[in-house]
Design an enzyme around this catalytic site. Structure first.
Site, PDB file in Angstrom:
ATOM      1  CG  HIS A  21      -1.913  -1.125   1.236  1.00 54.78           C
ATOM      2  ND1 HIS A  21      -3.091  -1.152   0.517  1.00 54.78           N
ATOM      3  CD2 HIS A  21      -1.868  -2.317   1.889  1.00 54.78           C
ATOM      4  CE1 HIS A  21      -3.715  -2.285   0.732  1.00 54.78           C
ATOM      5  NE2 HIS A  21      -3.000  -3.015   1.559  1.00 54.78           N
ATOM      6  CE1 TYR A  60      -2.935  -2.528   7.561  1.00 62.39           C
ATOM      7  CE2 TYR A  60      -2.426  -4.858   7.761  1.00 62.39           C
ATOM      8  CZ  TYR A  60      -2.859  -3.790   7.007  1.00 62.39           C
ATOM      9  OH  TYR A  60      -3.216  -3.982   5.697  1.00 62.39           O
ATOM     10  CG  ASN A  69      -7.730  -4.728   0.217  1.00 60.46           C
ATOM     11  OD1 ASN A  69      -6.980  -3.772   0.345  1.00 60.46           O
ATOM     12  ND2 ASN A  69      -7.352  -5.965   0.498  1.00 60.46           N
TER      13      ASN A  69
END
Length: 487
Positions: A54, A341, A127
């Site tokens: 990303h 993350y 997404n």
């Protein structure tokens, strides 16, 4: 050809590099799986300074407005009443490309949404597709490596990509979406968004419901043909960034209808028994015929950032950020992301990344974390530890009124490859397409497949055949049109 035995960085032999350690075959993952954690931690630290995935993105601020009552399912304050508004920040992105890549490349698109609620930040990191390529996070670093560059040639490699996919039939559903017209959306405003994972909601009575989040564009779905996507990549590689920024600047604010699919644990268990599908498998959808969507609200983007680096590049999301009235699920990919993350943001932006304005909650916050680089909000003279209650507090459940989650099964690594149905949903998607959409899908696949080794091609064609015989025939015909001989 023999390969040296796989080990951890400390030289400890790795017995299984395919399956994460979980509580039961479909249960959540265990923190004691050091190989998984080490693998994800090292993966998060491979690039300096851009995101490993990303990397190329655009962002904007806006509002979420509640239009329907969700209180039967959640006590989260942002859903407390019809008409209530919550400020948001949304970052769109491509997934596999580098920071300087083109916005129109064939790739999934990230849809990372932050709600600045009065109970803290809620990050819904998804997404533009409802599924993903894999179902176990232990495979994620390997998968992403195939999407990047060959370590010797430093070139993208169709051989690497389809070598992985052809050995992972679970990827076929997402591969079918990626190489369809939806693989090259016309900017960010004309595509849907999905939470993708299964999450949970907890109501005031302590009842849990599992949910999937959907964001349906009010601008209408628009996609680019493969030819137009390639042409625009050469003319304007920042096409999607330009389109989003200019639309907001002129007051043409993009909007999405926010919807959820809702199910109880019993409903999911019954559905799983009937279909054989794991409802927490990220490579599967919940069919709308079984679980219809319910309207929740409207998302609108109406303000551009003032500084791209400070507000878009340094935006740091984590699906672990949920507010009271929300929770997770046994989805293995989600469980891996809950760790990965935040760990990536600690490395990429820094240990105090939550202090930056784009990441900071817009409600009072207090913790005992101190010091480190860029400690903007360091607690002043307040103590840096939490006093324990010597007699205990009688805590129960999982916190914030969320009931206990029953777990069952022996801890171990469970491999269901070859035993699960990875073809039915991909086949149904193929049959839903128009004749022209099927042709486009087959033509788009034929390009990279014409470059791969014969054994990889044979494996991948076999997956198309199992999804739908017409799927396999179509790809073979497209390959022959490119001069690649296939049986």
């Amino acid at each position: 050809m023999t390969h040296p035995r796989l080990t951890t960085a400390s030289g400890i032999p790795v017995d299984d590099n395919q399956n994460s350690l979980s509580a039961g075959g479909r249960g959540p993952l265990l923190l004691q799986d050091f190989h998984l954690i080490e693998k994800l931690q090292h993966f998060n630290r491979e690039r300096i300074p851009e995101r490993v995935v990303h990397a190329k993105g655009s962002g904007a601020y806006g509002t979420f407005t509640v239009t329907h009552d969700l209180r039967p399912y959640t006590k989260a304050a942002l859903f407390a009443e019809i008409g209530k508004q919550t400020p948001v920040f949304l970052r769109f992105s491509t997934v596999g490309g580098e920071k300087g890549s083109a916005d129109t490349e064939r790739d999934p698109r990230g849809f990372a949404l932050r709600f600045y609620t009065e109970e803290g930040n809620w990050d819904l990191v998804g997404n533009n597709t409802p599924v993903f390529f894999i179902k176990d996070p232990i495979n994620f670093p390997d998968f992403i490596h195939t999407q990047k560059r060959d370590p010797q040639t430093n070139l993208k490699s169709a051989n690497m990509v389809f070598d992985f996919w052809s050995k992972a039939p679970e990827s076929l559903h997402q591969v079918t979406i990626l190489f369809s017209d939806r693989g090259t959306p016309d900017g960010y405003r004309h595509m849907d968004g999905f939470g993708s994972h299964t999450y949970s909601l907890i109501n005031a009575g302590g009842e849990r419901h599992y949910v999937k989040w959907h964001f349906k564009t009010r601008q209408g779905i628009r996609n680019l043909s493969a030819v137009d996507a390639t042409r625009i990549a050469g003319l304007d590689p920042d096409y999607a960034q330009r389109d989003l920024f200019e639309a907001i600047a002129r007051g043409d604010y993009p909007q999405w209808d926010v919807k959820v699919q809702v199910a109880t644990e019993t409903q999911l268990a019954d559905w799983s028994q009937r279909t054989g599908w794991n409802p927490f498998d990220l490579t599967k959808v919940w069919p709308h015929a079984d679980f219809p969507t319910l309207p929740v609200g409207v998302l609108e983007l109406n303000r551009n950032p003032e500084n791209y680096h400070a507000e878009v590049e340094q935006a740091a999301f984590s699906p672990a950020n949920v507010v009271p009235g929300m929770g997770y699920s046994p989805d293995k990919m989600l469980q891996g992301r809950l760790f990965a993350y935040h760990d990536a943001q600690l490395y990429r932006v820094g240990t105090n990344h939550q202090h930056l304005p784009v990441n900071a909650p817009r409600c009072p916050f207090h913790n005992h974390q101190r010091d480190g680089a860029m400690a903007i909000a360091n607690g002043g003279a307040a103590r840096n530890y939490h006093t324990l209650d010597a007699v205990g507090r009688g805590a129960g459940g999982m916190g914030h009124g969320e009931p206990e989650l029953a777990l069952a099964g022996n801890a171990g690594r469970f491999d269901f490859r070859g035993q699960e149905d990875d073809y039915t949903q991909a086949g149904k998607l193929f049959r839903l397409m128009t004749a022209q959409e099927r042709q486009n899908l087959c033509d788009n696949l034929a390009g990279p497949l014409s470059q791969v080794d014969a054994q990889i091609l044979e494996r991948q064609l076999g997956h198309f055949d199992k999804a739908d015989p017409g799927y396999g025939r179509g790809v073979r015909a497209a390959l022959k049109a490119l001069g690649r001989n296939v049986d």
